[in-house]
Design a protein around this motif. Structure first.
Motif, PDB file in Angstrom:
ATOM      1  N   LEU A   1      -7.874   3.353   4.903  1.00  0.00           N
ATOM      2  CA  LEU A   1      -8.109   2.143   5.694  1.00  0.00           C
ATOM      3  C   LEU A   1      -9.199   1.277   5.071  1.00  0.00           C
ATOM      4  O   LEU A   1      -9.066   0.049   5.007  1.00  0.00           O
ATOM      5  N   ASP A   2     -10.280   1.898   4.594  1.00  0.00           N
ATOM      6  CA  ASP A   2     -11.351   1.140   3.940  1.00  0.00           C
ATOM      7  C   ASP A   2     -10.837   0.434   2.687  1.00  0.00           C
ATOM      8  O   ASP A   2     -11.157  -0.726   2.441  1.00  0.00           O
TER       9      ASP A   2
ATOM     10  N   ARG B   1      -7.690  -6.592   1.095  1.00  0.00           N
ATOM     11  CA  ARG B   1      -7.352  -7.818   1.830  1.00  0.00           C
ATOM     12  C   ARG B   1      -8.404  -8.902   1.651  1.00  0.00           C
ATOM     13  O   ARG B   1      -8.119 -10.075   1.842  1.00  0.00           O
ATOM     14  N   SER B   2      -9.632  -8.513   1.331  1.00  0.00           N
ATOM     15  CA  SER B   2     -10.732  -9.465   1.189  1.00  0.00           C
ATOM     16  C   SER B   2     -10.611 -10.290  -0.068  1.00  0.00           C
ATOM     17  O   SER B   2     -10.130  -9.934  -1.057  1.00  0.00           O
TER      18      SER B   2
ATOM     19  N   LYS C   1       0.859  -1.178   0.000  1.00  0.00           N
ATOM     20  CA  LYS C   1       0.000   0.000   0.000  1.00  0.00           C
ATOM     21  C   LYS C   1       0.899   1.233   0.000  1.00  0.00           C
ATOM     22  O   LYS C   1       1.967   1.235   0.584  1.00  0.00           O
TER      23      LYS C   1
ATOM     24  N   THR D   1      -7.757  -0.458   2.052  1.00  0.00           N
ATOM     25  CA  THR D   1      -6.856  -1.526   2.495  1.00  0.00           C
ATOM     26  C   THR D   1      -7.653  -2.757   2.919  1.00  0.00           C
ATOM     27  O   THR D   1      -7.303  -3.891   2.548  1.00  0.00           O
ATOM     28  N   LYS D   2      -8.727  -2.555   3.662  1.00  0.00           N
ATOM     29  CA  LYS D   2      -9.563  -3.680   4.093  1.00  0.00           C
ATOM     30  C   LYS D   2     -10.182  -4.389   2.893  1.00  0.00           C
ATOM     31  O   LYS D   2     -10.227  -5.619   2.845  1.00  0.00           O
ATOM     32  N   ARG D   3     -10.675  -3.622   1.931  1.00  0.00           N
ATOM     33  CA  ARG D   3     -11.269  -4.228   0.728  1.00  0.00           C
ATOM     34  C   ARG D   3     -10.234  -5.024  -0.065  1.00  0.00           C
ATOM     35  O   ARG D   3     -10.539  -6.083  -0.613  1.00  0.00           O
TER      36      ARG D   3
END
Length: 106
Positions: free
Chosen positions: A98-99, A105-106, A30, A101-103
């Motif tokens: 952050l959002d 990772r999914s 990232k 990054t979370k997406r």
């Protein structure tokens, strides 16, 4: 300085070129880009240039950005942002990062 006013300094472009080797590879990480420049508009111009450069390296670049002016009372003596609107904008940029990054990772 005129060549840098609307873009990214050549030295930074060279660093990105070397970090992104071998050719055709991407960062695989990232990336957060923050710029301080002689004014908020200059910072936004530099960010726009970085979006193009990083996009060509397959980096995911979030659409939200922030530019703050290096002139005037942008920061308090303790280093925090002086204006509530700047604090809110920074929070929005961080939340979107952050959002994203979370997406990813999914």
């Amino acid at each position: 300085y005129q060549r840098r006013v609307h873009g990214v300094p050549g030295v930074l472009k060279n660093v990105i070129d070397w970090v992104s080797r071998p050719p055709g590879s991407n960062f695989g990480k990232k990336v957060v880009v923050c710029f301080g420049a002689g004014g908020g508009v200059r910072a936004l111009n530099a960010i726009a240039s970085m979006r193009t450069i990083l996009g060509s390296l397959s980096a995911v670049v979030i659409p939200t950005s922030m530019g703050v002016s290096a002139f005037g009372p942008t920061f308090k003596e303790d280093g925090t942002l002086n204006e509530a609107k700047d604090v809110e904008r920074l929070a929005k940029v961080c939340d979107e990062f952050l959002d994203t990054t979370k997406r990813l990772r999914s």
